[in-house]
Enzyme design. Sequence first.
Site, PDB file in Angstrom:
ATOM      1  N   SER A 162     -14.497  92.361  23.883  1.00  0.00           N
ATOM      2  CA  SER A 162     -15.004  92.022  25.220  1.00  0.00           C
ATOM      3  C   SER A 162     -16.444  91.537  25.139  1.00  0.00           C
ATOM      4  CB  SER A 162     -14.831  93.135  26.241  1.00  0.00           C
ATOM      5  OG  SER A 162     -14.956  92.584  27.545  1.00  0.00           O
TER       6      SER A 162
ATOM      7  N   HIS B 110     -30.180  92.150  30.341  1.00  0.00           N
ATOM      8  CA  HIS B 110     -31.157  91.371  31.099  1.00  0.00           C
ATOM      9  C   HIS B 110     -32.414  92.231  31.175  1.00  0.00           C
ATOM     10  CE1 HIS B 110     -27.775  88.844  32.293  1.00  0.00           C
ATOM     11  NE2 HIS B 110     -27.141  89.978  32.548  1.00  0.00           N
TER      12      HIS B 110
ATOM     13  N   CYS C  90     -12.516  96.752  24.814  1.00  0.00           N
ATOM     14  CA  CYS C  90     -11.084  97.004  24.941  1.00  0.00           C
ATOM     15  C   CYS C  90     -10.589  97.694  23.674  1.00  0.00           C
ATOM     16  CB  CYS C  90     -10.327  95.690  25.123  1.00  0.00           C
ATOM     17  SG  CYS C  90     -10.791  94.819  26.625  1.00  0.00           S
TER      18      CYS C  90
END
Length: 128
Positions: free
Chosen positions: A61, A66, A81
């Site tokens: 995934s 940020h 996953c």
Amino acid sequence: MVGKHCILELYDCDKSKLDDEAFLRTTITTAAKRAGATLLNLITHRFEPQGVTGLALLAESHISIHTWPETGYAAVDVFTCGDHTMPEKACQHLRDELKAMNHALRSFLRETPAAVAELERTPECTPR
């Protein structure tokens, strides 16, 4: 279960590390390894006058970060996953490396939609 999704808020981090693109690339790469994930690609961008965004595409995934160095804050998202991955370990590594004095971690399971699960159990069904 599809996988596990962790949302991590990091507060009071080392401001210089939050603005260091090379450091963040190395830290994200190691975080993926700690989670037991396979890094496929990593893209980062440094903003002016400050801040970095990074996105790691994983076979399982993704990891995203940020940063806002001016406030010592980072927003992190780790979704993996499969049963073999441990996204919490990636979160712990990022928290430790960024020297976060405070943090908030929320995690939840991503579930397979019932219709998809039924298709996976019925071999004679083929997707349209």
